[in-house]
Design an enzyme around this catalytic site. Structure first.
Site, PDB file in Angstrom:
ATOM      1  N   HIS A  24       0.833  -1.210   0.000  1.00 29.03           N
ATOM      2  CA  HIS A  24       0.000   0.000   0.000  1.00 29.03           C
ATOM      3  C   HIS A  24       0.871   1.266   0.000  1.00 29.03           C
ATOM      4  O   HIS A  24       0.734   2.131  -0.866  1.00 29.03           O
ATOM      5  CB  HIS A  24      -0.918  -0.017   1.228  1.00 29.03           C
ATOM      6  CG  HIS A  24      -1.808   1.175   1.349  1.00 29.03           C
ATOM      7  ND1 HIS A  24      -3.136   1.150   0.997  1.00 29.03           N
ATOM      8  CD2 HIS A  24      -1.569   2.452   1.765  1.00 29.03           C
ATOM      9  CE1 HIS A  24      -3.666   2.345   1.186  1.00 29.03           C
ATOM     10  NE2 HIS A  24      -2.736   3.158   1.664  1.00 29.03           N
ATOM     11  N   GLU A  25       1.768   1.350   0.983  1.00 32.09           N
ATOM     12  CA  GLU A  25       2.599   2.559   1.096  1.00 32.09           C
ATOM     13  C   GLU A  25       3.528   2.693  -0.109  1.00 32.09           C
ATOM     14  O   GLU A  25       3.829   3.797  -0.560  1.00 32.09           O
ATOM     15  CB  GLU A  25       3.396   2.560   2.410  1.00 32.09           C
ATOM     16  CG  GLU A  25       2.538   2.599   3.672  1.00 32.09           C
ATOM     17  CD  GLU A  25       1.495   3.714   3.696  1.00 32.09           C
ATOM     18  OE1 GLU A  25       1.711   4.754   3.043  1.00 32.09           O
ATOM     19  OE2 GLU A  25       0.457   3.538   4.355  1.00 32.09           O
TER      20      GLU A  25
END
Length: 680
Positions: A470-471
């Site tokens: 995600h990041e």
């Protein structure tokens, strides 16, 4: 001889990254004061020049000005989140109002605004491409939304409100961090560890030893300690104790209590919106979002709630029946959910977090995400120990494209420590823009993953790997930026669009073709078995409706706080207001002494005010967009190039829906999300 201040000189480092070791605490205040003076004179020159207002001499000059000040502030506030101290937090309380005050001074400079307005009103007379038009619109609205059109008395009021708001948000965050760091559950009896995996026990022993309690076990409210405890600890009383400690952060009526801070922040935001002529703070925020209006957000959330509620109810009933079947004579409470949910998941799919951990050694997962970026976008990540870092745990990489050209610097900071706030985020130390040269970005991701122990490397849960993906999706958005203007490049997009690049990348993690790149046993080196991948897929919607309701409850609560008007802005009790806002999503009765709002940093400290819905909003986009990769091929070159060219590299240079349609050929529909979540 006076010592020089590194913040006032060009950074003489590889790729011009901040020289972290040279920047001392005493450099920030005088450095930032000097840079404010420098920026102030740049603004005066732009505002008072005799030449007629043009796009170049006003809008572009404004965009290019104040860069050194921005850089110094970025270094300071990034470190205040990732590597802070009491002294640094005290300094933040001095610098924050100073910077807010200066920003207000620019935005309420009458001569400057008159120039901007004249260009905006006469834009037909200038030759502007789409990116120029967007910069002009954003600049003009930035002034208007900061009070440039107000009379002197209201301008003063706006300035006071925004200053007070900056301070209140800062204090809110400090209280949450202090509460998270101060709680310790110290166990002496080995029986209390029943059910916990070895990794969690080793980490707790290490944590205890570091605090001088050798032979004991220490559990904290940091995610890598708290989550396994809630999922596996058989001692129900201790689970209840941990849950209540977690959910009562900054809600104890002491000097770290955030109840008055919540009320203050909400009132200040409302007053600010009112001064600017908006009905509510949500109206103010959503004007610059894809969703446009509070009604649209509430309809969106309530529509999903209607679809998810029956299934969520079923999931709760199923878990109650399972507890009964086990012969555990208890009424299901919130502190039981993770524990029994994990047990049932294991029984249904023969799968739990601990079975997957050995295949997700952190270093390999990082190599895996790099490989995904290479296959999709031709990027290579080269570790470079000459690039300065701000903490020994941080790794620095040089990022190159397929032709070997420098694209970005990438920092990775993965483990919890006392000076780091909880959660995970992407940030940047420098954006991307073009003058005669292309100024490339410096991007960082900061997480709180399971640290290594004496006997084991860092082995991640599936959720932690998902967070990494995600990041890293946000990081790609920053790294692949390719725009003319810093304020429009990378992640500088509408807030409800910013989660698309991050959330879409999580989809790869469910696919064998991706897992085969990196998921191998840390001891034997064998690839993750096919049947485990099948189980990951089969269990991917496990308790999805319950999770959806949890997200919706936060989104609705956020909208409730930020939709308050003159009639109802005086809130007497934070917890009952919160319960009222969330009641239609609640599957359990509220627990006295707990409160989400007082620790909800996303909306009271970060930038998610009236924007928490955007996680779900972006899920609609990411499910719809990923369906193209699914049909064309996970690493299909043409699809990846289109996603890069139309979405990742474009930043906020055009309206997000236009960019999305260019990639997808149509507007998104909710169908792909409902299908993926098993809610159809």
């Amino acid at each position: 001889m006076a010592h020089s201040n590194p913040l006032l000189e060009s950074f003489n480092t590889p790729f011009g990254v901040p020289p972290f070791a040279e920047i001392k605490l005493e450099h920030y205040k005088p450095g930032i004061e000097k840079l404010i003076e420098k920026s102030r004179s740049e603004i005066e020159v732009i505002a008072n020049q005799t030449e007629a207002p043009s796009f170049e001499n006003t809008i572009v000059s404004l965009e290019r000005g104040g860069r050194d000040l921005d850089q110094a502030a970025e270094v300071f506030f990034n470190l205040n989140s990732a590597e802070t101290s009491d002294e640094m937090q005290a300094l933040a309380n001095e610098l924050s109002p100073m910077l807010t005050e200066f920003s207000n001074e620019i935005m309420q400079n009458t001569a400057l605004f008159e120039r901007v307005k004249s260009i905006y009103d006469n834009q037909a007379n200038f030759t502007l491409d789409k990116e120029d038009q967007m910069l002009l619109r954003k600049t003009y609205l930035g002034f208007v939304r900061s009070g440039a059109n107000l009379n002197e008395e209201d301008k003063k009021k706006y300035r006071e409100l925004s200053n007070a708001l900056a301070m209140a948000s800062l204090k809110f965050g400090e209280n949450v961090l202090a509460e998270t760091n101060s709680y310790e559950l110290l166990l002496q009896n080995p029986d209390d560890l029943k059910g916990l995996p070895d990794g969690a026990i080793d980490a707790a022993a290490l944590a205890a030893e570091e605090k001088g309690h050798k032979g004991m076990w220490l559990f904290t409210l940091q995610a890598p300690s708290f989550l396994p405890f809630m999922e596996y600890a058989e001692n129900r009383e201790l689970r209840e104790k941990m849950y209540k400690a977690y959910m009562s952060k900054a809600y104890k009526g002491d000097d770290l209590d955030n109840q008055e801070k919540v009320k203050e922040i909400v009132r200040l935001r409302f007053e600010m919106a009112k001064v600017l002529g908006y009905n509510t703070y949500a109206d103010y925020v959503l004007e610059e979002r894809m969703a446009e209006k509070p009604e649209k957000v509430k309809d969106f959330l309530n529509d999903l709630l209607k679809k998810a509620w029956p299934k969520a109810k079923e999931e709760v009933e199923e878990l109650k029946a399972y507890i009964k079947k086990l012969g555990d004579n208890i009424a299901l409470e919130r502190w039981d959910w993770a524990f029994y949910s994990q047990k049932l998941k294991n029984e249904k799919y023969q799968l739990d977090d601990e079975m997957l951990r050995p295949y997700f050694q952190m270093e390999k997962a990082v190599d895996g995400i790099f490989e995904v970026a290479k296959k999709l976008y031709g990027l290579t990540f080269k570790k470079n120990n000459n690039i300065p870092v701000y903490h020994k745990d941080v790794q620095a990489y040089e990022v190159l494209d397929e032709s070997g050209k420098h694209i970005s610097v990438f920092y990775a900071d993965f483990f919890p420590r006392a000076g780091k706030r909880g959660g995970a985020w992407m940030t940047s130390y420098r954006g991307q823009w073009k003058t005669d040269t292309d100024h490339r970005p410096v991007v960082s991701i900061v997480c709180n993953f399971t640290p290594p122990t004496a006997s084991k490397p860092s082995l991640l849960t599936y959720n932690e790997v998902e967070t990494l993906f995600h990041e890293f999706g946000h990081a790609l958005h920053g790294m692949l930026a390719d725009g003319k203007y810093n304020s429009l490049s990378g992640t500088s997009v509408y807030w409800d669009f910013v989660e698309l690049p991050s959330q879409i990348l999580e989809n790869w993690l469910m696919e064998k073709e991706c897992l085969d790149l990196f998921a191998s046993h840390y001891q034997t080196g064998e690839s993750i078995p096919e049947d485990l991948i099948e189980k990951i897929k089969a269990s991917s919607n496990y308790h999805e409706a319950y999770q959806t309701l949890r997200q919706l409850s936060f989104g609705l609560m956020d909208m409730a706080w930020h939709s308050l008007t003159e009639e109802n802005i005086e809130i007497s009790d934070v917890a009952s207001f919160e319960q009222d806002a969330m009641k239609q999503t609640e599957l359990f009765k509220p627990i006295p002494g707990t409160c989400m709002s007082t620790q909800f940093s996303h909306i009271f400290q970060g930038g998610y005010a009236a924007g928490y819905y955007s996680y779900k909003w972006a899920e609609v986009l990411d499910a719809d967009a990923f369906s193209v990769f699914k049909s064309k091929g996970l690493f299909d070159h043409t699809t990846a190039k289109s996603f890069r060219d139309n979405i990742l590299s474009k930043g906020g240079s055009e309206h997000p829906m236009e960019l999305y349609k260019r990639f997808r050929g149509q507007e998104p529909t909710v169908d792909a999300l409902l299908e993926r979540s098993g809610l159809k």
